[in-house]
Design a protein around this motif. Structure first.
Motif, PDB file in Angstrom:
ATOM      1  N   ARG A  18       0.817  -1.223   0.000  1.00 23.47           N
ATOM      2  CA  ARG A  18       0.000   0.000   0.000  1.00 23.47           C
ATOM      3  C   ARG A  18       0.846   1.267   0.000  1.00 23.47           C
ATOM      4  N   ALA A  47      -3.645  -7.110  -4.643  1.00 18.47           N
ATOM      5  CA  ALA A  47      -3.292  -5.899  -3.906  1.00 18.47           C
ATOM      6  C   ALA A  47      -2.852  -4.786  -4.844  1.00 18.47           C
ATOM      7  N   ILE A 107      -4.611  -1.163  -5.317  1.00 19.53           N
ATOM      8  CA  ILE A 107      -3.894   0.043  -4.876  1.00 19.53           C
ATOM      9  C   ILE A 107      -3.563   0.971  -6.041  1.00 19.53           C
ATOM     10  N   THR A 113      -9.051   0.739  -8.759  1.00 22.36           N
ATOM     11  CA  THR A 113      -9.183   1.989  -8.025  1.00 22.36           C
ATOM     12  C   THR A 113     -10.322   2.819  -8.591  1.00 22.36           C
TER      13      THR A 113
END
Length: 237
Positions: free
Chosen positions: A174, A228, A232, A237
């Motif tokens: 992240r 992930a 991110i 997104t």
């Protein structure tokens, strides 16, 4: 009854009649039991997705008549997966799930602790194609032949390469700033050897990253890492 989706590399345009790719006629006719006049969808990343009808079909050949375009082509973020060659079932599963998660390139690599050094890119590419047809992607990831890790790194184009390092003090995913193209490297079940880690850390394009506090199987790490990254900095997104 769902409408089958078929990936075709040939140019697609409304009103065109196109030939099925090898193996598609058998799948459509024998496995799915579709016949002339039945609806299908055909697609590729360049031209988009089209409604179509089966014009003719027999055991090893089929032709489709394209009707209207139902989805336009759209850009995808470039997300590459480099993964140490795994045993056959695990490797097949990784390719399928990486396709579903939007990987644009799958590069198997051979490391010092790689258990299985042989894999067939053609078979894995077929798995990727089938996964793209099922998950409604317009593109199919490129699947390359396995290469030694150092050869892949030596010819790398400078794109940011996120390396999952077990038990490391690296920042979590992240913390990564947005960047494209982006790549993820997953090592073998036994992890990278110290010399390989030293080599990776010397490469200016490598970004060490942690995938959490637990030790993950290689196939789990590949899926978790891709998910992930998509969440991110990718197209989630």
């Amino acid at each position: 009854m769902s409408i089958p989706r078929l990936y075709l590399e040939t140019p697609l345009a409304e009103g065109a009649e196109v030939e099925a790719a090898p193996g598609q006629a058998h799948h459509i006719g024998t496995v799915l039991r579709r016949g002339a006049g039945d609806a299908v969808r055909v697609f590729n990343a360049r031209d988009g997705e089209f409604a179509a009808r089966i014009a003719s079909i027999r055991k090893d050949r089929a032709r489709f008549v394209l009707e209207g375009r139902v989805r336009d082509a759209a850009p995808e973020p470039e997300l590459r997966l480099l993964v140490a060659v795994l045993k056959r079932d695990a490797m097949d599963w990784v390719v399928e799930k990486a396709t579903e998660l939007g990987a644009t390139l799958i590069q198997p690599v051979v490391t010092r602790r790689t258990i299985a050094e042989r894999t067939k890119a053609e078979r894995l590419a077929a798995i990727a194609r089938g996964a793209a047809e099922q998950c409604e992607r317009l593109s199919v990831p490129e699947v390359r032949d396995a290469l030694p890790l150092h050869r892949v790194l030596d010819s790398w184009d400078g794109a940011r390469l996120v390396v999952a390092m077990e038990r490391s003090l690296a920042a979590p995913l992240r913390a990564l700033p947005p960047a494209h193209p982006l790549a993820l490297l997953i090592g073998p079940e036994g992890g990278f050897e110290a010399a390989e880690l030293d080599d990776l850390r010397r490469r200016p394009f490598v970004v060490p990253a942690a995938l959490g506090p637990r030790i993950l199987r290689a196939e789990t790490a590949a899926v978790a890492g891709l998910a992930a990254l998509q969440a991110i900095v990718g197209d989630w997104t």
